[in-house]
Design a protein around this motif. Structure first.
Motif, PDB file in Angstrom:
ATOM      1  N   UNK A  33      -8.462 123.636   4.298  1.00  0.00           N
ATOM      2  CA  UNK A  33      -9.610 123.213   3.716  1.00  0.00           C
ATOM      3  C   UNK A  33      -9.398 121.548   4.056  1.00  0.00           C
ATOM      4  N   UNK A  34     -10.796 121.298   4.320  1.00  0.00           N
ATOM      5  CA  UNK A  34     -11.286 119.813   4.158  1.00  0.00           C
ATOM      6  C   UNK A  34     -11.895 119.472   3.056  1.00  0.00           C
ATOM      7  N   UNK A  35     -11.383 117.527   3.258  1.00  0.00           N
ATOM      8  CA  UNK A  35     -12.310 117.568   1.863  1.00  0.00           C
ATOM      9  C   UNK A  35     -12.642 115.441   2.667  1.00  0.00           C
ATOM     10  N   UNK A  36     -13.893 114.643   1.969  1.00  0.00           N
ATOM     11  CA  UNK A  36     -14.409 113.605   3.093  1.00  0.00           C
ATOM     12  C   UNK A  36     -13.664 112.557   2.101  1.00  0.00           C
ATOM     13  N   UNK A  37     -13.273 112.500   0.965  1.00  0.00           N
ATOM     14  CA  UNK A  37     -12.470 111.328  -0.012  1.00  0.00           C
ATOM     15  C   UNK A  37     -11.050 111.971  -0.586  1.00  0.00           C
ATOM     16  N   UNK A  38     -10.659 110.575  -1.293  1.00  0.00           N
ATOM     17  CA  UNK A  38      -9.877 111.544  -2.321  1.00  0.00           C
ATOM     18  C   UNK A  38     -10.372 111.777  -3.575  1.00  0.00           C
ATOM     19  N   UNK A  39     -11.317 111.296  -3.987  1.00  0.00           N
ATOM     20  CA  UNK A  39     -11.725 112.045  -5.009  1.00  0.00           C
ATOM     21  C   UNK A  39     -12.453 113.085  -4.951  1.00  0.00           C
ATOM     22  N   UNK A  40     -13.369 113.579  -3.594  1.00  0.00           N
ATOM     23  CA  UNK A  40     -13.637 114.693  -2.781  1.00  0.00           C
ATOM     24  C   UNK A  40     -12.107 115.810  -3.241  1.00  0.00           C
ATOM     25  N   UNK A  41     -11.218 115.688  -3.290  1.00  0.00           N
ATOM     26  CA  UNK A  41      -9.866 116.325  -2.776  1.00  0.00           C
ATOM     27  C   UNK A  41      -9.460 116.657  -4.028  1.00  0.00           C
ATOM     28  N   UNK A  42      -9.937 116.447  -4.910  1.00  0.00           N
ATOM     29  CA  UNK A  42      -8.748 116.087  -6.663  1.00  0.00           C
ATOM     30  C   UNK A  42      -9.624 117.281  -6.773  1.00  0.00           C
ATOM     31  N   UNK A  88     -16.443 123.584   6.329  1.00  0.00           N
ATOM     32  CA  UNK A  88     -15.954 123.075   4.842  1.00  0.00           C
ATOM     33  C   UNK A  88     -14.110 123.798   5.433  1.00  0.00           C
ATOM     34  N   UNK A  89     -13.793 124.371   6.169  1.00  0.00           N
ATOM     35  CA  UNK A  89     -13.003 124.721   7.082  1.00  0.00           C
ATOM     36  C   UNK A  89     -11.988 124.078   8.260  1.00  0.00           C
ATOM     37  N   UNK A  90     -11.193 123.096   7.441  1.00  0.00           N
ATOM     38  CA  UNK A  90     -11.096 122.237   8.830  1.00  0.00           C
ATOM     39  C   UNK A  90     -10.227 122.588   9.845  1.00  0.00           C
ATOM     40  N   UNK A  91      -9.081 123.307  10.043  1.00  0.00           N
ATOM     41  CA  UNK A  91      -8.863 124.727  11.231  1.00  0.00           C
ATOM     42  C   UNK A  91      -8.198 125.660   9.951  1.00  0.00           C
ATOM     43  N   UNK A  92      -8.317 127.099  11.489  1.00  0.00           N
ATOM     44  CA  UNK A  92      -7.266 128.100  11.114  1.00  0.00           C
ATOM     45  C   UNK A  92      -6.000 127.931  11.740  1.00  0.00           C
ATOM     46  N   UNK A 102     -17.988 122.347  17.944  1.00  0.00           N
ATOM     47  CA  UNK A 102     -18.264 122.149  16.546  1.00  0.00           C
ATOM     48  C   UNK A 102     -16.987 123.037  16.238  1.00  0.00           C
ATOM     49  N   UNK A 103     -17.100 123.166  14.633  1.00  0.00           N
ATOM     50  CA  UNK A 103     -16.316 124.230  14.291  1.00  0.00           C
ATOM     51  C   UNK A 103     -15.437 123.657  13.352  1.00  0.00           C
ATOM     52  N   UNK A 104     -14.092 124.802  13.103  1.00  0.00           N
ATOM     53  CA  UNK A 104     -12.939 123.885  12.974  1.00  0.00           C
ATOM     54  C   UNK A 104     -12.222 124.550  14.310  1.00  0.00           C
ATOM     55  N   UNK A 105     -11.140 123.956  13.548  1.00  0.00           N
ATOM     56  CA  UNK A 105      -9.999 123.756  14.854  1.00  0.00           C
ATOM     57  C   UNK A 105      -9.280 124.838  14.612  1.00  0.00           C
ATOM     58  N   UNK A 106      -8.408 125.822  15.702  1.00  0.00           N
ATOM     59  CA  UNK A 106      -7.300 126.439  15.208  1.00  0.00           C
ATOM     60  C   UNK A 106      -5.974 125.834  15.885  1.00  0.00           C
ATOM     61  N   UNK A 107      -5.152 125.815  15.108  1.00  0.00           N
ATOM     62  CA  UNK A 107      -3.772 124.554  15.219  1.00  0.00           C
ATOM     63  C   UNK A 107      -2.644 125.472  14.764  1.00  0.00           C
ATOM     64  N   UNK A 108      -1.677 125.113  16.327  1.00  0.00           N
ATOM     65  CA  UNK A 108      -0.892 126.692  16.360  1.00  0.00           C
ATOM     66  C   UNK A 108       0.878 125.643  15.219  1.00  0.00           C
ATOM     67  N   UNK A 109       1.299 125.789  14.737  1.00  0.00           N
ATOM     68  CA  UNK A 109       2.267 125.144  14.355  1.00  0.00           C
ATOM     69  C   UNK A 109       4.062 125.747  14.465  1.00  0.00           C
TER      70      UNK A 109
END
Length: 245
Positions: A74-83, A131-135, A173-180
């Motif tokens: 999930x994506x956030x825009x600031x440290x305060x938003x993350x918390x 809101x979804x940064x990546x799958x 546009x939209x979230x990324x697909x990430x392979x880890x």
């Protein structure tokens, strides 16, 4: 012919309850295409649209004790938003999760049914994903998997290394697909998987045939006679090619 990633499918003990959690977490709306199924998408969303990858939750009797190889960041825009987001998710029923992450700037949580996900610290690359940064898909060989998924879909591969690969819709546009890279052996089917949609949808059988030539294999999970086709990628991760528009 082409395929696009349109949704992430969660198997659930209670699709309605888990759907309420994720709808509140993402600020999305809910609907249902039938008993035991909850569909989530942004309010006012015109499916399918590359600006979001939607979520389907399907009730199954399985207790869900295995480790998934697919999760959401999930994506956030600031440290305060993350918390604030972490606190809100805990109030909704999320719990801290330890997957061996040690001291990292993101927060690892589990949803009410134990599916692990991450709340990321603010990162510029995810500022416009929604809101979804990546799958995120765990795999043993990110380079090889990027080759498969890059050819399978119309998404653009942005980065490939021995440890990770990233791709995003061709529209940017939209979230990324990430392979880890995560070489832990799979022992059973995932409770979270990807759903792909052919466009046009009438090309489904041709797309399935193309995927088989690329190394995908047919998978029988007891799905019976359904309009979608269940396949496994070259590392055995399940995914579906949908047969509806």
């Amino acid at each position: 012919m082409a395929l696009r990633l349109v949704q992430v499918n969660f198997k659930a003990r209670d699709d309605s309850a888990l759907g309420r959690f994720w709808a509140e977490a993402l600020g999305w709306g809910t609907s249902s295409e039938g008993p035991g199924v909850t569909n989530l998408e942004p309010v006012g969303f015109d499916w399918p649209d590359p600006t979001a990858v939607c979520i389907d939750l399907v009730t199954v009797p399985d207790p869900g004790t295995v480790r998934n190889r697919v999760h959401l960041d999930l994506a956030t825009t600031s440290a305060a938003h993350q918390a604030e987001l972490v606190d809100r998710l805990k109030d909704l029923g999320a719990t801290p999760a330890d997957v061996g992450q040690r001291d990292v700037p993101w927060t690892v949580l589990a949803d009410p049914e134990g599916n692990v996900f991450c709340v990321l610290e603010p990162r510029e690359v995810y500022r416009d994903t929604g809101p979804i940064a990546a799958v995120v898909v765990d795999c043993a060989e990110p380079r090889a998997m990027a080759g498969f998924w890059g050819e399978a879909m119309d998404w653009t591969v942005h980065e490939t290394t021995d440890d990770h690969a990233t791709m995003r819709s061709a529209e940017g546009v939209g979230p990324y697909l990430e392979l880890i890279r995560a070489p832990a052996e799979r022992s059973w089917w995932n409770r979270v998987h990807l759903d792909l949609l052919p466009f046009p949808v009438e090309d489904k059988e041709a797309e399935v045939a193309r995927l088989r030539t690329m190394g995908a294999t047919d998978l029988d999970l007891g799905q019976g006679d359904v309009p979608w086709t269940v396949l496994a990628d070259p590392e055995g991760n399940e995914f579906c090619v949908l047969g509806r528009g």
